[in-house]
Design a protein around this motif. Sequence first.
Motif: not given
Length: 128
Positions: A2-6, A8
Motif C-alpha cells: 500500500a502506498i499512502d499519499i498525503t 498538504r
Amino acid sequence: MAIDITFRGPLFDGRAERAIQDACIDARDDVASFAQEHALGLMRAAFRNPTGYYESRVTTTRVSSEVALVHDQGVVYGPWLEGVGSRNAPVTRFPGYWHWRRTKGVVAARGPQIAEAAVRRHLPEMGG
C-alpha cells in the motif's frame, strides 16, 4: 503493498482559494481607490471656483463582488462639469473639465499594475 499519499499545503486545505478571493477583493478596492483619488486630484487641480460640495459627493460603491463604481452620486450638474451635459455646447461655451474621461483612461492603463500588486501581496498565503 500500500502506498499512502498525503496532500498538504495551501492548495489542498483551502488557504490558496481564500487568498485568491482576498486578492481579488483587494485588487477591486485598490483600483477603485486609485480611480477615486485620481478623479479628485484632477478636480482639485482644475476647478476654478470649487465649493467642495461636488468633490464631497464623489464616492465608491461596490456593485458586485468583481465591480466597484466611482461616481458623483448623480449630482445634477455633474455632466456639465464633465463636459457632456446638454447645456455645454449650445448654451454655454464651457467645454467641461473631462475629469471622468481622463481618469478612465489612466485607470485602464494603470489598473492591471495595481491589481497585480494586490495579487503579489497575497502570494505567500497561496504558497508562492
